[in-house]
Design a protein around this motif. Structure first.
Motif, PDB file in Angstrom:
ATOM      1  N   ILE A  35      -6.409  -4.240  12.592  1.00 25.14           N
ATOM      2  CA  ILE A  35      -8.029  -5.258  12.403  1.00 25.14           C
ATOM      3  C   ILE A  35      -7.357  -6.139  12.005  1.00 25.14           C
ATOM      4  O   ILE A  35      -7.227  -7.223  12.613  1.00 25.14           O
ATOM      5  CB  ILE A  35      -9.586  -4.670  12.145  1.00 25.14           C
ATOM      6  N   ILE A  36      -6.739  -6.556  10.594  1.00 31.75           N
ATOM      7  CA  ILE A  36      -5.934  -7.059  10.040  1.00 31.75           C
ATOM      8  C   ILE A  36      -4.481  -7.709  11.083  1.00 31.75           C
ATOM      9  O   ILE A  36      -4.418  -8.530  11.338  1.00 31.75           O
ATOM     10  CB  ILE A  36      -6.039  -6.903   8.396  1.00 31.75           C
ATOM     11  N   LYS A  37      -3.824  -6.484  11.131  1.00 33.98           N
ATOM     12  CA  LYS A  37      -2.579  -6.511  12.168  1.00 33.98           C
ATOM     13  C   LYS A  37      -3.042  -7.512  13.199  1.00 33.98           C
ATOM     14  O   LYS A  37      -2.280  -8.303  13.666  1.00 33.98           O
ATOM     15  CB  LYS A  37      -1.787  -5.345  12.059  1.00 33.98           C
ATOM     16  N   ASP A  38      -4.022  -7.210  13.931  1.00 37.25           N
ATOM     17  CA  ASP A  38      -4.002  -7.435  15.356  1.00 37.25           C
ATOM     18  C   ASP A  38      -4.293  -8.701  15.225  1.00 37.25           C
ATOM     19  O   ASP A  38      -3.706  -9.424  15.651  1.00 37.25           O
ATOM     20  CB  ASP A  38      -5.556  -6.356  16.090  1.00 37.25           C
ATOM     21  N   TRP A  79      -0.434  -1.622   2.865  1.00 39.06           N
ATOM     22  CA  TRP A  79       0.446  -1.265   4.302  1.00 39.06           C
ATOM     23  C   TRP A  79       1.219  -1.917   4.738  1.00 39.06           C
ATOM     24  O   TRP A  79       2.274  -1.917   5.682  1.00 39.06           O
ATOM     25  CB  TRP A  79      -0.606  -0.430   5.753  1.00 39.06           C
ATOM     26  N   HIS A  80       1.646  -2.963   4.058  1.00 45.32           N
ATOM     27  CA  HIS A  80       3.105  -4.130   4.937  1.00 45.32           C
ATOM     28  C   HIS A  80       3.811  -3.167   4.810  1.00 45.32           C
ATOM     29  O   HIS A  80       5.249  -3.290   5.803  1.00 45.32           O
ATOM     30  CB  HIS A  80       3.302  -5.499   4.441  1.00 45.32           C
ATOM     31  N   GLY A  81       4.539  -2.668   4.059  1.00 44.05           N
ATOM     32  CA  GLY A  81       6.437  -1.126   3.762  1.00 44.05           C
ATOM     33  C   GLY A  81       5.642  -0.281   4.245  1.00 44.05           C
ATOM     34  O   GLY A  81       6.698   0.562   4.621  1.00 44.05           O
ATOM     35  N   ARG A  82       4.606   0.313   4.615  1.00 47.41           N
ATOM     36  CA  ARG A  82       4.809   1.559   5.741  1.00 47.41           C
ATOM     37  C   ARG A  82       5.490   1.442   6.986  1.00 47.41           C
ATOM     38  O   ARG A  82       5.195   0.880   7.289  1.00 47.41           O
ATOM     39  CB  ARG A  82       3.126   2.098   5.831  1.00 47.41           C
ATOM     40  N   ALA A  83       4.892   2.356   7.445  1.00 47.06           N
ATOM     41  CA  ALA A  83       5.410   2.289   8.699  1.00 47.06           C
ATOM     42  C   ALA A  83       4.590   2.278  10.229  1.00 47.06           C
ATOM     43  O   ALA A  83       3.451   2.506   8.911  1.00 47.06           O
ATOM     44  CB  ALA A  83       5.797   4.412   9.715  1.00 47.06           C
ATOM     45  N   LYS A  84       4.806   1.626  11.038  1.00 47.29           N
ATOM     46  CA  LYS A  84       3.546   1.452  12.361  1.00 47.29           C
ATOM     47  C   LYS A  84       2.721   1.822  12.062  1.00 47.29           C
ATOM     48  O   LYS A  84       3.048   3.196  12.883  1.00 47.29           O
ATOM     49  CB  LYS A  84       4.364   0.324  12.745  1.00 47.29           C
ATOM     50  N   THR A  96       4.153 -11.440  12.117  1.00 42.09           N
ATOM     51  CA  THR A  96       4.654 -12.378  11.263  1.00 42.09           C
ATOM     52  C   THR A  96       6.181 -11.703  10.339  1.00 42.09           C
ATOM     53  O   THR A  96       6.904 -11.926   9.982  1.00 42.09           O
ATOM     54  CB  THR A  96       4.514 -12.932  11.091  1.00 42.09           C
ATOM     55  N   LEU A  97       4.798 -10.681   9.504  1.00 42.83           N
ATOM     56  CA  LEU A  97       5.549  -9.710   8.774  1.00 42.83           C
ATOM     57  C   LEU A  97       6.677  -9.026   9.508  1.00 42.83           C
ATOM     58  O   LEU A  97       7.624  -8.762   8.333  1.00 42.83           O
ATOM     59  CB  LEU A  97       4.494  -8.789   8.237  1.00 42.83           C
ATOM     60  N   GLU A  98       6.573  -8.720  10.321  1.00 36.64           N
ATOM     61  CA  GLU A  98       7.633  -8.234  10.739  1.00 36.64           C
ATOM     62  C   GLU A  98       9.158  -8.543  11.755  1.00 36.64           C
ATOM     63  O   GLU A  98      10.150  -8.615  11.051  1.00 36.64           O
ATOM     64  CB  GLU A  98       7.673  -6.755  12.162  1.00 36.64           C
ATOM     65  N   HIS A  99       8.743 -10.149  11.554  1.00 31.71           N
ATOM     66  CA  HIS A  99       9.838 -11.010  12.273  1.00 31.71           C
ATOM     67  C   HIS A  99      11.054 -11.255  10.760  1.00 31.71           C
ATOM     68  O   HIS A  99      11.452 -11.461  10.982  1.00 31.71           O
ATOM     69  CB  HIS A  99       9.636 -12.007  12.730  1.00 31.71           C
ATOM     70  N   VAL A 100       9.806 -11.600   9.427  1.00 31.14           N
ATOM     71  CA  VAL A 100      10.091 -12.243   8.527  1.00 31.14           C
ATOM     72  C   VAL A 100      11.047 -11.334   7.354  1.00 31.14           C
ATOM     73  O   VAL A 100       9.807 -10.207   6.859  1.00 31.14           O
ATOM     74  CB  VAL A 100       9.358 -13.127   7.808  1.00 31.14           C
TER      75      VAL A 100
END
Length: 540
Positions: free
Chosen positions: A53-56, A93-98, A118-122
Motif C-alpha cells: 500500500i505504501i509503495k502504491d 523493505w526499501h532494500g529488498r527485491a521488488k 522515487t525510491l527506485e529513481h534516487v
C-alpha cells in the motif's frame, strides 16, 4: 453520535477532540482519531500488505509535480504516529527485491511500471564513512573561497589599481562584471559537467584556474589584460557550487548535509576575510603584482592539499562498480517541504524561484562587496587597509552567519520565510551605508558591513539547502548550475550598474539606491514563493 449507537459501532472515527464530544456513560463505542485508527489498521495488517500500500501511494504521488513526501504529508495532516509507522515500514523493505504485483488496477499498474517510484529513481553510491571527513569539509570550504579571491583582491585593492592604471571606479566594476558574466555563461554547461567528471578534475579547474587568472592579472600592463584575467576567473567560480554540492550529496550522510552546506558556503566569506586582510597589506608592500602572485601561490597549495582528501579515480571506480544502495526519500528535518521529486523531464518550479532570488540578492550583494572598500576610502576617508578591514568584517561575520542560517534550515525552517528576513535585513544595511555618507558617520559603515554579513550572505546557504530538499542526487548538478547562472548573472549586473551610476554622478548615493531596489525586489519574489508554498501545503 446517535448513528454510532444505532449501528452498534465499536469505533467512532472523528477529528474532533474527545473532550469536546458530549456522550452518555453507557455508550458502547470508542472515540478514535484518524491517526490512532490508521495505526490500529496497520498493526492488524500483515507487513507485506502494508508495504504494498505504501509503495502504491508513493508511486501515485511521485508523479505529481513537486509532490510532498508521503510521511511528511501525513504528519502535517495530523497523523504523526502513523507517519512513523510508514517510515519504519519503508526502511524495512526499501532494500529488498521488488514484491510481486500489488493488485492495482491495470492502468495504475502500467503507470507504476512506466514511471518507477522515487525510491527506485534516487540512488546513491555507497561511500566509505571516512569520505565525509573534516579534511574534506575544509577542502570544500576552500574550493568555494578560491574562485572569489580574484574579484575580492581586485575590490579591496581597487584604490591602488585605479591609481596604477588610470581607470575609473566604473571600470573596476566592469572587471567583476566580466568575471561573473563568464561564470554565468559557463555555469549551466559546467553544472552538467560536474555530474560527469571526477571530483579531482573539478578541483583542478577551481584552484588552478583561479591561480592562472591571478598570475595573468599580476602582470597585466593594461586594463584590457585584466579583463582577460577576469574571463579566466569566471569558470573557476561557476563550477565551485555544483562541484561541492555534488560531493556533499555523494559523500555526506543526509542528516549532516545541511550543516555541511552552511560550512562550505561560508568559504566565500572566509575568502572575503582573507582578501580584506591579505591583499591591501601585501599590495602596499609589494604592489598589486606581489599581492596577486601571493594569491596564486595560495590557490596552488590548496589544490595540492586537496589531492589528499578528495576521492581518487580508483575510489570512484570502486564506487561505480559497488552495489548501489537505494536511499529513501530523506526527511532530515520536519519542515513539511518536498524532499524529492521526479525530475526526469524538468526541474521543479521552485528551483526557478530560487534562481531568481539568487540573481536579485546577488546583484545587491556583489555590488556591495565590490564597492564597499572604495566607498569607505572615497566618502569617509578610510585608508586602503581600513577599507579592506571593513570588507574583512563583513567576511568574518558572514562566515558565522552562514553557519547559523544553515542551522536554521537544519532545524526545520521554511526557506522562503528565512529569505524574507534576509531581504529585510539587507535593506537595513543599505540604509546604514546611505546614512553614513549623508551624515559622515564612520560608525555606520561598520553597522552596514555587519548587517551585510549577517543577512544577504546567508541567502545562498538557504537556497542551496533548499535545492538539496527538492532535487534528487542525479539532477543536483543541473539544478545547481541553473542556480549558479541566476546568481552569477546578478553578480555580473550589480557591480556594473553601481559603477556606472558612480561614474555618472560621482557619488555612491544612486548606487546604494539601486542596491536597495534589488533587495526590495528579492523580498517580493520570496513573498510570492512563500504564499505559493502555503497554498500547496493547504491543498495537501
Amino acid at each position: 453520535m446517535g448513528s454510532g449507537q444505532h449501528c452498534q459501532a465499536d469505533l467512532t472515527l472523528t477529528i474532533n477532540i474527545p473532550s469536546d464530544i458530549t456522550t452518555s456513560d453507557n455508550v458502547h463505542y470508542e472515540i478514535i482519531s484518524p491517526d490512532d485508527f490508521f495505526v490500529l489498521v496497520a498493526k492488524s495488517a500483515s507487513p507485506r500488505v502494508l508495504s504494498l500500500i505504501i509503495k502504491d501511494q508513493i508511486a501515485y504521488w511521485s508523479r505529481k509535480p513537486e509532490y510532498q513526501q508521503f510521511d511528511v504529508a501525513l504528519r502535517r495532516a495530523g497523523c504523526p504516529e502513523f507517519a512513523k509507522v510508514v517510515r519504519t515500514a519503508y526502511k524495512k523493505w526499501h532494500g529488498r527485491a521488488k514484491p510481486r504485483s500489488s493488485g492495482l488496477c491495470q492502468d495504475h499498474e502500467h503507470h507504476t511500471q512506466a514511471k518507477r517510484t522515487t525510491l527506485e529513481h534516487v540512488t546513491t553510491p555507497k561511500i566509505p564513512a571516512a569520505s565525509a571527513s573534516t579534511g574534506l569539509l575544509i577542502i570544500l570550504l576552500c574550493a568555494m573561497g578560491a574562485g572569489p579571491l580574484f574579484n575580492y583582491g581586485i575590490s579591496v585593492s581597487s584604490a591602488l589599481i585605479i591609481d596604477d592604471l588610470g581607470i575609473t571606479a566604473g571600470q573596476i566594476g566592469f572587471i567583476v562584471t566580466v568575471v561573473f558574466a563568464a561564470a554565468a555563461v559557463s555555469s549551466i554547461w559546467l553544472g552538467n559537467l560536474a555530474d560527469k567528471i571526477s571530483v579531482r578534475a573539478q578541483m583542478l579547474l577551481i584552484f588552478v584556474g583561479t591561480a592562472i587568472a591571478l598570475v595573468v592579472a599580476a602582470f597585466a600592463p593594461s586594463y584590457w589584460l585584466l579583463l582577460v584575467a577576469a574571463v579566466l576567473a569566471g569558470p573557476a567560480q561557476a563550477i565551485s557550487n555544483p562541484t561541492t554540492n555534488r560531493v556533499i550529496i555523494r559523500a555526506v550522510p543526509p542528516v549532516k548535509r545541511t550543516g555541511w552546506i552552511g560550512v562550505k558556503q561560508s568559504g566565500v566569506q572566509a575568502s572575503q576575510l582573507f582578501s580584506g586582510l591579505f591583499f591591501p597589506a601585501v599590495a602596499l608592500a609589494l604592489g598589486w603584482t606581489g599581492a596577486a602572485l601571493g594569491g596564486a601561490v595560495v590557490c596552488v597549495l590548496l589544490w595540492l592539499v586537496s589531492l589528499k582528501y578528495v576521492p581518487s579515480p580508483a575510489q570512484l571506480a570502486q564506487r561505480k562498480n559497488a552495489e548501489t544502495e537505494v536511499e529513501p526519500p530523506e526527511v532530515t528535518v520536519d519542515t513539511g517541504r518536498i524532499s524529492t521529486v521526479d525530475t526526469k523531464d524538468k526541474l521543479p518550479t521552485v528551483v526557478y524561484f530560487f534562481a531568481a532570488i539568487a540573481m536579485l540578492s546577488g546583484m545587491g550583494m556583489q555590488a556591495t562587496n565590490v564597492y564597499l572598500p572604495l566607498f569607505a576610502v572615497e566618502e569617509l576617508n578610510f585608508s586602503l587597509v581600513l577599507g579592506g578591514v571593513a570588507t574583512a568584517v563583513s567576511g568574518i561575520i558572514g562566515v558565522v552567519s552562514r553557519i547559523a542560517w544553515s542551522r536554521r534550515m537544519q532545524a526545520g525552517a521554511e526557506p522562503s520565510r528565512l529569505l524574507m528576513i534576509i531581504s529585510a535585513g539587507a535593506l537595513l544595511g543599505v540604509v546604514a551605508f546611505v546614512s553614513a555618507s549623508l551624515w559622515q558617520l564612520p560608525t555606520l559603515v561598520w553597522v552596514g558591513a555587519a548587517l551585510h554579513g549577517v543577512t544577504v550572505f546567508g541567502a545562498n546557504v538557504v537556497i542551496n539547502a533548499g535545492l538539496l530538499r527538492v532535487v534528487p542526487s542525479h539532477k543536483i548538478g543541473a539544478a545547481s548550475g541553473l542556480n549558479s547562472m541566476g546568481m552569477y548573472t546578478g553578480f555580473a549586473v550589480g557591480p556594473l550598474i553601481m559603477g556606472l551610476l558612480h561614474d555618472l554622478t560621482q557619488t555612491f548615493a544612486t548606487g546604494w539606491l539601486f542596491v536597495g531596489v534589488s533587495y526590495l525586489l528579492c523580498g517580493v519574489v520570496t513573498v510570492v514563493l512563500y504564499r505559493r508554498t502555503v497554498k500547496k501545503e493547504n491543498r495537501s
